[in-house]
Design an enzyme around this catalytic site. Sequence first.
Site, short mmCIF file in Angstrom:
data_model
loop_
_atom_site.label_atom_id
_atom_site.label_comp_id
_atom_site.label_asym_id
_atom_site.label_seq_id
_atom_site.Cartn_x
_atom_site.Cartn_y
_atom_site.Cartn_z
N CYS A 78 0.83 -1.21 0.00
CA CYS A 78 0.00 0.00 0.00
C CYS A 78 0.87 1.27 0.00
CB CYS A 78 -0.99 -0.07 1.16
SG CYS A 78 -2.46 0.91 0.81
N HIS A 172 -3.22 -5.04 1.64
CA HIS A 172 -2.56 -5.32 2.92
C HIS A 172 -2.52 -6.83 3.16
CE1 HIS A 172 -2.40 -1.29 5.02
NE2 HIS A 172 -3.14 -1.00 3.97
N GLU A 174 -0.90 -8.46 5.18
CA GLU A 174 -0.76 -8.77 6.61
C GLU A 174 -2.10 -8.79 7.33
OE1 GLU A 174 -0.35 -5.86 5.32
OE2 GLU A 174 -0.98 -4.31 6.72
N1 GLN Z 1 -3.73 6.33 0.86
C1 GLN Z 1 -2.49 6.06 1.53
C2 GLN Z 1 -1.35 6.88 0.96
O1 GLN Z 1 -1.50 7.61 0.05
C3 GLN Z 1 -2.14 4.60 1.46
C4 GLN Z 1 -3.15 3.81 2.24
C5 GLN Z 1 -2.59 2.57 2.88
O2 GLN Z 1 -1.38 2.38 3.00
N2 GLN Z 1 -3.48 1.76 3.39
O3 GLN Z 1 -0.27 6.79 1.43
#
Ligand code: GLN
Length: 190
Positions: A78, A172, A174
């Site tokens: 992410c 994610h 995890e």
């Molecule tokens: N929207 C977040 C960002 O721009 C990422 C979201 C996440 O890691 N769950 O960093």
Amino acid sequence: MKVGVLALQGAFARHVACLDALGAEAVPVRTPDQLAAVDALILPGGESTTMSMLLESSDLVDPLAERLAAGLPTLGTCAGMILLGAEILDGRPDQRCFGAVDISVRRNAFGRQVDSFEADLDLPELPGGAFHAVFIRAPFVERAGAAVDVLAAVDGHPVLCRQGAVTVAAFHPELSDDLRIHERFLKEMG
Ligand code: GLN
């Protein structure tokens, strides 16, 4: 093998738990010395703009860029995917990325109203062939260079990619009760 988990901000604790469950030595990374001591690294989800700022204030930007350039096996999830890409779309002008994977990543790409969702990914590389993935204000890959393997996609948008020793996931892993992505990462490290 020591596997570092960048622990400046965000969802690092569950990654440590996944590594523990797989019998790997998980080490939180907050300083250049801690980074220098690991054989692999996980960049967790969280907020990529904040993580970028904290990497700077912790003097980790140059050491991390050097380790990545030297081929450090790395898993980014992410916000970690955003940090490891080559270009950030809809980012803040002052946030950095490391260019370890030749992808352009759009932040919050799945829309504002629907901030989170779960999806069953078709993932032929994993034993079982599917993975139940949790997306939280997730990015997706808008452009993937020729050197990038796209391992899974949602509606045609890549959400799991690999280039060399670096794997990036828009979701994610995890948070799913499924260790296969971490297990695969550890296996690839040798
Ligand atoms: N929207 C977040 C960002 O721009 C990422 C979201 C996440 O890691 N769950 O960093």
